[in-house]
Motif scaffolding. Sequence first.
Motif, PDB file in Angstrom:
ATOM      1  N   GLY A 165       0.826  -1.192   0.000  1.00  0.00           N
ATOM      2  CA  GLY A 165       0.000   0.000   0.000  1.00  0.00           C
ATOM      3  C   GLY A 165       0.864   1.248   0.000  1.00  0.00           C
ATOM      4  O   GLY A 165       2.084   1.174  -0.013  1.00  0.00           O
ATOM      5  N   THR A 166       0.252   2.382   0.035  1.00  0.00           N
ATOM      6  CA  THR A 166       0.962   3.650  -0.047  1.00  0.00           C
ATOM      7  C   THR A 166       0.931   4.358   1.300  1.00  0.00           C
ATOM      8  O   THR A 166      -0.115   4.548   1.883  1.00  0.00           O
ATOM      9  N   LEU A 167       2.115   4.729   1.769  1.00  0.00           N
ATOM     10  CA  LEU A 167       2.223   5.560   2.949  1.00  0.00           C
ATOM     11  C   LEU A 167       2.573   6.946   2.455  1.00  0.00           C
ATOM     12  O   LEU A 167       3.492   7.125   1.674  1.00  0.00           O
ATOM     13  N   ALA A 168       1.862   7.960   2.900  1.00  0.00           N
ATOM     14  CA  ALA A 168       2.038   9.282   2.315  1.00  0.00           C
ATOM     15  C   ALA A 168       2.056  10.363   3.380  1.00  0.00           C
ATOM     16  O   ALA A 168       1.611  10.153   4.507  1.00  0.00           O
ATOM     17  N   TYR A 169       2.588  11.514   3.005  1.00  0.00           N
ATOM     18  CA  TYR A 169       2.487  12.685   3.848  1.00  0.00           C
ATOM     19  C   TYR A 169       1.034  13.163   3.867  1.00  0.00           C
ATOM     20  O   TYR A 169       0.363  13.192   2.855  1.00  0.00           O
ATOM     21  N   THR A 170       0.570  13.560   5.026  1.00  0.00           N
ATOM     22  CA  THR A 170      -0.735  14.196   5.137  1.00  0.00           C
ATOM     23  C   THR A 170      -0.544  15.522   5.856  1.00  0.00           C
ATOM     24  O   THR A 170       0.474  15.767   6.488  1.00  0.00           O
ATOM     25  N   SER A 171      -1.536  16.384   5.768  1.00  0.00           N
ATOM     26  CA  SER A 171      -1.423  17.682   6.418  1.00  0.00           C
ATOM     27  C   SER A 171      -1.379  17.517   7.931  1.00  0.00           C
ATOM     28  O   SER A 171      -1.972  16.605   8.488  1.00  0.00           O
ATOM     29  N   ARG A 172      -0.664  18.424   8.603  1.00  0.00           N
ATOM     30  CA  ARG A 172      -0.632  18.402  10.057  1.00  0.00           C
ATOM     31  C   ARG A 172      -1.000  19.792  10.561  1.00  0.00           C
ATOM     32  O   ARG A 172      -0.704  20.795   9.929  1.00  0.00           O
ATOM     33  N   ARG A 173      -1.623  19.850  11.703  1.00  0.00           N
ATOM     34  CA  ARG A 173      -1.992  21.127  12.286  1.00  0.00           C
ATOM     35  C   ARG A 173      -0.786  21.756  12.977  1.00  0.00           C
ATOM     36  O   ARG A 173       0.106  21.067  13.440  1.00  0.00           O
ATOM     37  N   ALA A 192      10.227  24.389  10.369  1.00  0.00           N
ATOM     38  CA  ALA A 192       9.046  25.145  10.772  1.00  0.00           C
ATOM     39  C   ALA A 192       7.920  24.970   9.764  1.00  0.00           C
ATOM     40  O   ALA A 192       6.748  25.084  10.112  1.00  0.00           O
ATOM     41  N   ALA A 193       8.282  24.683   8.507  1.00  0.00           N
ATOM     42  CA  ALA A 193       7.281  24.506   7.454  1.00  0.00           C
ATOM     43  C   ALA A 193       6.865  23.050   7.283  1.00  0.00           C
ATOM     44  O   ALA A 193       6.001  22.749   6.461  1.00  0.00           O
ATOM     45  N   TYR A 194       7.467  22.163   8.052  1.00  0.00           N
ATOM     46  CA  TYR A 194       7.146  20.731   7.939  1.00  0.00           C
ATOM     47  C   TYR A 194       5.678  20.503   8.265  1.00  0.00           C
ATOM     48  O   TYR A 194       5.187  20.921   9.306  1.00  0.00           O
ATOM     49  N   ASP A 195       4.956  19.854   7.344  1.00  0.00           N
ATOM     50  CA  ASP A 195       3.547  19.584   7.602  1.00  0.00           C
ATOM     51  C   ASP A 195       3.185  18.151   7.240  1.00  0.00           C
ATOM     52  O   ASP A 195       2.040  17.826   6.963  1.00  0.00           O
ATOM     53  N   GLY A 196       4.187  17.291   7.263  1.00  0.00           N
ATOM     54  CA  GLY A 196       3.953  15.905   6.879  1.00  0.00           C
ATOM     55  C   GLY A 196       3.523  15.035   8.043  1.00  0.00           C
ATOM     56  O   GLY A 196       3.791  15.338   9.199  1.00  0.00           O
ATOM     57  N   GLY A 197       2.898  13.967   7.727  1.00  0.00           N
ATOM     58  CA  GLY A 197       2.535  12.953   8.703  1.00  0.00           C
ATOM     59  C   GLY A 197       2.425  11.642   7.972  1.00  0.00           C
ATOM     60  O   GLY A 197       2.346  11.606   6.741  1.00  0.00           O
ATOM     61  N   LEU A 198       2.431  10.532   8.683  1.00  0.00           N
ATOM     62  CA  LEU A 198       2.402   9.211   8.073  1.00  0.00           C
ATOM     63  C   LEU A 198       0.999   8.674   8.083  1.00  0.00           C
ATOM     64  O   LEU A 198       0.312   8.681   9.094  1.00  0.00           O
ATOM     65  N   SER A 199       0.523   8.235   6.918  1.00  0.00           N
ATOM     66  CA  SER A 199      -0.799   7.622   6.859  1.00  0.00           C
ATOM     67  C   SER A 199      -0.773   6.482   5.858  1.00  0.00           C
ATOM     68  O   SER A 199       0.088   6.416   4.987  1.00  0.00           O
ATOM     69  N   VAL A 200      -1.696   5.547   6.021  1.00  0.00           N
ATOM     70  CA  VAL A 200      -1.798   4.412   5.118  1.00  0.00           C
ATOM     71  C   VAL A 200      -2.846   4.711   4.068  1.00  0.00           C
ATOM     72  O   VAL A 200      -3.921   5.188   4.412  1.00  0.00           O
TER      73      VAL A 200
END
Length: 250
Positions: free
Chosen positions: A17-25, A242-250
């Motif tokens: 499957g794909t693990l991708a960056y998602t938006s973070r608050r 400071a601009a990092y907005d990634g997160g791990l999701s399946v």
Amino acid sequence: MKRRVFLGTLGSAASLGTLAYTSRRSAETLAVRVWLSERAAVYDGVAARIRAYLEAMLSLEHWSLEVSIGGAVAVSTEDAARVTSRGEWPMAVASGALGRRDIEPVSDVNLLVTDGSMEHAPTGYGLPHVASVGGARHIADLEPFDELVTDRDRSVVPNTTPARTMQVLVHEVGHALGLNHRHGVAFLYDGAVVATPMLSAYAWDPAYDRDRLHCGTPIPSAADRPRKFSLAFSSCARRELAAYDGGLSV
């Protein structure tokens, strides 16, 4: 940081499957989890030492930090660069994210520390959300952070194998958070050339392209000067984080 597919072109992970960056608050927790290879886990205090250093170096104003220990894992090689670059550790993280292995990854950095050699590069490897580094035996010999580092802002440490190993660890964590070598700098400090984590020993590698600007600054000549390391990210690396907005999701 733009969204991008986790693991890049590691096609071997596609079946999981794909693990991708998602938006973070903003103000969300930055989660870092550390695993040790079974050989690395035999050294007393390694996990605690890594956790203490990461808490010191990653406690930035951009996030709340949570560093945890994932335990020991079996790997086919202690070569920290190979275990990631050939896909074994990324596959293990992906399998854990999908519930197919007893590894519970976190959203930001999943770091594996092995007992691999630190004598010949590459000694580690970093991909989005995934990193590995060798040198567990040297980390076991490293002084506590507050004993080694007297100036927390610059975090200058001597050019010893234990200190260099910890800097490589921070370097690979930086890659896992999207930083690259151009986010590192070298500067003069008490007569020594000091390299920050994302540049590291490239600062005095004659084969490295010294004409490239790093954070808009040239690399000082290391000729006839002592060489030291800094464990602190450069100012431009911190701006990128400071601009990092990634997160791990399946």
